[in-house]
Scaffold this active site. Structure first.
Site, PDB file in Angstrom:
ATOM      1  N   ALA A 256       0.838  -1.195   0.000  1.00  0.00           N
ATOM      2  CA  ALA A 256       0.000   0.000   0.000  1.00  0.00           C
ATOM      3  C   ALA A 256       0.873   1.244   0.000  1.00  0.00           C
ATOM      4  O   ALA A 256       2.054   1.198   0.337  1.00  0.00           O
ATOM      5  CB  ALA A 256      -0.935   0.011   1.210  1.00  0.00           C
ATOM      6  N   MET A 257       0.246   2.364  -0.392  1.00  0.00           N
ATOM      7  CA  MET A 257       0.944   3.654  -0.391  1.00  0.00           C
ATOM      8  C   MET A 257      -0.002   4.729   0.102  1.00  0.00           C
ATOM      9  O   MET A 257      -1.110   4.898  -0.425  1.00  0.00           O
ATOM     10  CB  MET A 257       1.431   3.988  -1.805  1.00  0.00           C
ATOM     11  N   ASN A 259      -0.870   7.785  -0.204  1.00  0.00           N
ATOM     12  CA  ASN A 259      -1.020   9.043  -0.931  1.00  0.00           C
ATOM     13  C   ASN A 259      -2.126   9.878  -0.289  1.00  0.00           C
ATOM     14  O   ASN A 259      -3.171   9.337   0.089  1.00  0.00           O
ATOM     15  CB  ASN A 259      -1.376   8.755  -2.392  1.00  0.00           C
ATOM     16  N   HIS A 282      -2.985   1.224   9.447  1.00  0.00           N
ATOM     17  CA  HIS A 282      -1.622   1.707   9.205  1.00  0.00           C
ATOM     18  C   HIS A 282      -1.618   2.939   8.302  1.00  0.00           C
ATOM     19  O   HIS A 282      -0.935   3.940   8.586  1.00  0.00           O
ATOM     20  CB  HIS A 282      -0.801   0.578   8.581  1.00  0.00           C
ATOM     21  N   GLU A 283      -2.396   2.890   7.206  1.00  0.00           N
ATOM     22  CA  GLU A 283      -2.389   4.011   6.263  1.00  0.00           C
ATOM     23  C   GLU A 283      -3.072   5.241   6.853  1.00  0.00           C
ATOM     24  O   GLU A 283      -2.662   6.377   6.591  1.00  0.00           O
ATOM     25  CB  GLU A 283      -3.072   3.595   4.950  1.00  0.00           C
ATOM     26  N   HIS A 286      -0.649   7.158   8.877  1.00  0.00           N
ATOM     27  CA  HIS A 286       0.244   8.016   8.102  1.00  0.00           C
ATOM     28  C   HIS A 286      -0.330   9.430   7.968  1.00  0.00           C
ATOM     29  O   HIS A 286       0.411  10.406   7.889  1.00  0.00           O
ATOM     30  CB  HIS A 286       0.452   7.443   6.697  1.00  0.00           C
TER      31      HIS A 286
END
Length: 287
Positions: A256-257, A259, A282-283, A286
């Site tokens: 995953a990223m 963005n 987790h994302e 961020h």
């Protein structure tokens, strides 16, 4: 760097993006005569020009430039600025016309490599220093700016970007994007393909290929809004506004990223509801 604008046409037949980049810059030193940007051998520069909007200048001035090898993952693009034009505190617009194809940031997938196998798909992955092959930039997290984008695609394609606002002209097949929060270059992300969406909550939705959408919606349920609320209780308001997710084919090179406004997640993670939930949390962290 105050702002950047991308205007690109996506050509899936030849796997090419072409158009221009506009950089709004405000010099802070009086003796600046060269602008150095990160670039990549896969990125072909056609022309570069300069204009100073405050001077009422209508015709842009063509600039000379050179591309020098820098490392195995990029090049330096050195642009000579006209003497007398660059003054501290006065905005300068640099327009770079270019074409980019198969650099490390841009992943072109034939239809056979997508989940639905009906249309091709393209996505970008800028982390950590790959977006220099997407557009010339200051490819460092130390430099942040707002951005806008105009993306032209063939009929039947949907474009998403890591932006806080978007619009679409069906007649012209043009997608418009605006990111109101300053971000580093590696967080400018794009995906285009046969994508559909379903709302998860008032500020979140899931995007996926049509064959995956119902499964994605079922797997995510109310988890995104729930964990956004938990994060806000711990750390304060979620600043990006939108918290959308797009599931990408298994060719996506990482799990995953994060963005801004649009998290990219590999579709194969849906095989495990527990792993998917851990990654959603987790994302969000961020953000």
């Amino acid at each position: 760097l105050c702002h950047l604008h991308l205007d690109l046409k996506l050509n899936f037949a030849v796997k090419e993006m072409s158009g221009w980049l506009v950089l709004d810059l405000v010099p802070v030193q009086p003796t600046v005569c060269t602008l150095v940007l990160d670039s990549h051998p896969s990125l072909l520069i056609h022309s570069i020009d300069c204009k100073v909007p405050e001077d009422g200048q209508e015709a842009p001035v063509s600039l000379t430039y050179r591309v020098d090898p820098f490392t195995d993952y990029g090049s330096s693009l050195s642009i000579s600025l006209p003497s007398g034009t660059v003054k501290p505190g006065r905005r300068v617009q640099i327009t770079i016309r270019y074409t980019t194809t198969d650099g490390p940031a841009i992943w072109w997938l034939d239809s056979e490599l997508t989940c639905g196998q009906s249309r091709p798909l393209v996505f970008t992955q800028g982390h950590s220093v790959c977006n220099r092959s997407f557009f010339p930039c200051f490819d460092t997290p130390a430099v942040k700016s707002t951005y806008t984008a105009t993306i032209r695609v063939p009929e039947g394609m949907t474009v998403l970007m890591s932006a806080s606002q978007s619009s679409y002209s069906k007649q012209d097949r043009i997608f418009q994007f605006s990111m109101e929060f300053p971000v580093p270059s590696y967080l400018v992300a794009l995906v285009a393909g046969e994508l559909e969406h379903a709302d998860l909550g008032p500020r979140s939705r899931v995007w996926a290929e049509p064959c995956l959408l119902s499964c994605a919606l079922k797997k995510l349920g109310g988890s995104v809004e729930h964990w956004l609320g938990v994060a806000e209780d711990l750390f304060g308001p979620y600043l990006w506004g939108r918290c959308d997710i797009v599931f990408l084919p298994p060719s996506f090179p990482i799990v995953a990223m994060e963005n801004p406004c649009l998290t990219f997640i590999i579709a194969s993670i849906m095989e495990s509801s527990e792993f998917l939930l851990i990654d959603v949390i987790h994302e969000i962290a961020h953000g």
